[in-house]
Structures are given as structure tokens and as C-alpha cells.
Design an enzyme around this catalytic site. Sequence first.
Site, PDB file in Angstrom:
ATOM      1  N   TRP A  94      -2.926   3.502  -5.597  1.00 22.30           N
ATOM      2  CA  TRP A  94      -4.188   4.202  -5.939  1.00 22.30           C
ATOM      3  C   TRP A  94      -4.088   5.074  -7.191  1.00 22.30           C
ATOM      4  O   TRP A  94      -4.812   6.068  -7.323  1.00 22.30           O
ATOM      5  CB  TRP A  94      -4.677   5.074  -4.780  1.00 22.30           C
ATOM      6  CG  TRP A  94      -4.406   4.558  -3.414  1.00 22.30           C
ATOM      7  CD1 TRP A  94      -4.808   3.355  -2.904  1.00 22.30           C
ATOM      8  CD2 TRP A  94      -3.677   5.213  -2.355  1.00 22.30           C
ATOM      9  NE1 TRP A  94      -4.380   3.225  -1.613  1.00 22.30           N
ATOM     10  CE2 TRP A  94      -3.694   4.354  -1.247  1.00 22.30           C
ATOM     11  CE3 TRP A  94      -3.029   6.447  -2.251  1.00 22.30           C
ATOM     12  CZ2 TRP A  94      -3.076   4.673  -0.033  1.00 22.30           C
ATOM     13  CZ3 TRP A  94      -2.421   6.775  -1.043  1.00 22.30           C
ATOM     14  CH2 TRP A  94      -2.444   5.895   0.040  1.00 22.30           C
ATOM     15  N   GLY A  95      -3.179   4.732  -8.103  1.00 22.74           N
ATOM     16  CA  GLY A  95      -3.088   5.490  -9.360  1.00 22.74           C
ATOM     17  C   GLY A  95      -2.111   6.647  -9.323  1.00 22.74           C
ATOM     18  O   GLY A  95      -1.991   7.397 -10.295  1.00 22.74           O
ATOM     19  N   ASP A 151     -10.207   3.670  -3.142  1.00 19.85           N
ATOM     20  CA  ASP A 151     -10.921   2.491  -2.641  1.00 19.85           C
ATOM     21  C   ASP A 151     -12.365   2.405  -3.153  1.00 19.85           C
ATOM     22  O   ASP A 151     -13.084   3.393  -3.172  1.00 19.85           O
ATOM     23  CB  ASP A 151     -10.960   2.519  -1.105  1.00 19.85           C
ATOM     24  CG  ASP A 151      -9.593   2.268  -0.513  1.00 19.85           C
ATOM     25  OD1 ASP A 151      -8.592   2.320  -1.251  1.00 19.85           O
ATOM     26  OD2 ASP A 151      -9.526   2.018   0.704  1.00 19.85           O
ATOM     27  N   ASP A 194       0.824  -1.211   0.000  1.00 21.88           N
ATOM     28  CA  ASP A 194       0.000   0.000   0.000  1.00 21.88           C
ATOM     29  C   ASP A 194       0.864   1.270   0.000  1.00 21.88           C
ATOM     30  O   ASP A 194       2.099   1.198  -0.057  1.00 21.88           O
ATOM     31  CB  ASP A 194      -0.912  -0.069   1.241  1.00 21.88           C
ATOM     32  CG  ASP A 194      -2.285   0.504   0.982  1.00 21.88           C
ATOM     33  OD1 ASP A 194      -2.424   1.341   0.087  1.00 21.88           O
ATOM     34  OD2 ASP A 194      -3.225   0.125   1.723  1.00 21.88           O
TER      35      ASP A 194
HETATM   36  C1  GAL Z   1      -6.087   1.349   1.494  1.00 25.63           C
HETATM   37  C2  GAL Z   1      -6.211   0.326   0.380  1.00 25.63           C
HETATM   38  C3  GAL Z   1      -7.292  -0.655   0.779  1.00 25.63           C
HETATM   39  C4  GAL Z   1      -6.910  -1.331   2.083  1.00 25.63           C
HETATM   40  C5  GAL Z   1      -6.656  -0.284   3.147  1.00 25.63           C
HETATM   41  C6  GAL Z   1      -6.102  -0.886   4.425  1.00 25.63           C
HETATM   42  O1  GAL Z   1      -5.082   2.253   1.189  1.00 25.63           O
HETATM   43  O2  GAL Z   1      -6.510   0.976  -0.806  1.00 25.63           O
HETATM   44  O3  GAL Z   1      -7.474  -1.614  -0.257  1.00 25.63           O
HETATM   45  O4  GAL Z   1      -5.766  -2.113   1.884  1.00 25.63           O
HETATM   46  O5  GAL Z   1      -5.740   0.694   2.698  1.00 25.63           O
HETATM   47  O6  GAL Z   1      -5.853   0.074   5.408  1.00 25.63           O
END
Ligand code: GAL
Length: 378
Positions: free
Chosen positions: A161-162, A183, A126
Amino acid sequence: MLAQRPPMGWNTWNTFGKDINEELVMQTADAMVEKGYLAAGYEYLVIDDCWSLPERDADGNIVPDPEKFPHGMKYVADYVHSKGLKFGMYSCAGTRTCAGYPSSYAHEYRDARMFAEIGIDFLKYDFCYFPQHGDCKHAYITMSMALKSTGREILFSACNWGKEEPWNWMRSVGAHMYRSTGDINDTFVSYKDILDSQIDKFAMSAPGCFNDIDMLICGMYGKGFVSFNNGGCNDEEYKSHFALWCLFGAPLMIGGDIRNMNDLTRELLQNKELIAIDQDEECRPPFEVHSNHWFDADTRKFVKHLSGNEYVLAIFNTCPAERKLELSFDAIGVTTESGCGFELRDIFSGEEMTRFDNLYVDVPPHGVRMFRAKLISK
Ligand code: GAL
């Protein structure tokens, strides 16, 4: 070669968020096998954020939370493997994970070694708490190399996230899939907007590295971490969501509670024809038909080339009312003077038809009509 086709599996986040533990993971592993998901192709079981203690130990290692995972992670990984599944975990390129747990910035090689010792086959990586002046691409190539250095085959699932147009470079750093959007949540607008933002970005999604438009929300019905307790999507919307992810050849990571899916959701997620479209060996993105006609507002129309000279024709009605919609054969390159048309089979109803004069069908509100097609001449 890893990720020869869009990866398929299950991830804890959409439904369970931080409420994860050994029992949930082991029960889900059982259910993935017993309820036919593994046989349908869903092979990765992935634990997302919130699996560790809030701080590294004195030696600098991330420690699984002993309340959630009392036997440690190797025990869980071994159980998942004993079921014939592959096991995935999560870390982050920043200094903390999105939920605030320790993550891998400047600890990449140490953490990769720990993950390899646990026996993971998949790492979701992430992008929260990334240092302001950090180099995003360097962070992803560093973890990619750290995973490679372990000698274990680990699918690298990048999730930024792109940011910085990952469709242009994630393949080159060794990622096997990359999240290209923010998300998803359990609403029609969420998955429609995600799709809209990526329709023209799929050219670089191909064997070895796929555009990941986020985990599936099918069957959540408003419950869970990315829902708003408002009932979530309706069945028609879940159907078009899944069908569109398959049309685009996106990774299929289930986000609902596999142990308790209703029959409709299970049948949808295990629909052989849709999965075959997702996993088609040519991995071609669909071609979108653009039209400026007022009647085509709130409509998306596609043709996807499959292997074996077959096609998928799809019409997606983004309007909350049923409509009769037309897909012009001329617009997808089958001109009137060609004398050609299509033999079609409706993927959901099985209905068969032959058309030389465009496709003209009723499409339910927020629904998709999708046909497997063969090109024929008169
Ligand atoms: C976001 C991610 C989600 C999930 C989440 C966990 O940044 O896009 O898919 O992994 O964090 O905290």
C-alpha cells in the site's frame, strides 16, 4: 522475462471478498475464455484473501478450506491452466492475512514450496499484521527469493500500500508489480485520489516491475466487497477510470464479476485501443501539463509518448459538470513557431481531426477525452 508489460487479469477480492469457492473460480475461468477476456490479454486469474482454513495444520502447512475448495487447490489450478489461463494466489508478509487467515511471516520458504506445488504463476503478497519491529524490505526480498528458490516462474505482486515508498525499491527486490496505494472502492473520489497520489511516481514503472494502482472497479455498479450498495460509479466514470489506468500503463486486474458484465463494461474492458496504450512497448508514463490558470482547476491534462512516433493526448475533467477544456500544444512542447500540429483520432468516438492550434473540446462530467495522435508539420 515476466511482466514485460503491465500484467492483466482478474482478482476475486473487489466483488467477492471472502465469498469465494471452486465453482466461482471455475465459472470465471470459463467466462474469461468464452467472453473474450483472455483473447484481449487478461491472462491471470487470481484468488485473493480467504481461501484457507483459519489455522495451519499440525505440520505447519496452510490448508485450503475444504468447504470452499473441496477438491483442493491443485485441482483448481489445473482447471484454470486447462483453459489457457495463468493461476494466482494470495498470502501476506505479516503473521495473518488482512482477513485474519494464516500468512507467510517466517514461513516464506515452506509456503513458496506449497504454492509452487499447487502450480501458481502469480502471488499477491499483502502487508497486514506485520510485526511492529519487522523490516518491510527484508520481508519482500525474502518471499521474492523463496519464490525463486522453487524454480517455478511466479509473478511476484507485492502489496504494501505504498509503505516506505515502494516505487524506490520494489524493483530491486525482484517484485514484478507493487501496490502503491490503499484500497480502491467503487467511487469516483477513490480512483481519482489514487491517481492523484501516483501521477508523479510512475517514472519507475517499467518492464519487469510496474506500479499497481489497484484493481479495476468497472462494472461493479455498487455491488460487491469494495462498494457501498449506493449504485457505485456511473458509466462515464468507469470509462475514465479504465482509460486513465491504461494511460498510466498500470496493471489491469478486473475486479467485477466477469460472468455477468453488461455489454458496455465488456466492450470497455476489451477496448483494443486502450489496451494497446496500456501495453505499449515503450511503457512511458504520461507527461502532465501543469497550469495555474483558474480555468484549469479540477482538470488533468496529459501527453503520453507511444512507440512508433505516436502519442496520446488526454484531458480529464474531475468536475461534476461538463466543460470546454483546452490542451495547449505549446505546453507539451509543440511551439507555435514549430509549424507542427497533430492528426487526432478520438479513441471513444473514432472522430478524426487535424489541429495546429491547440485542442479545445467538451469533456463530460468526471469524463476523459482521449486522442491517439500523430505529429505533423504544415
Ligand atoms: C488488502 C489489499 C486488498 C485485498 C485485501 C484482502 O490489504 O490491499 O487488495 O487483498 O487486503 O484482505
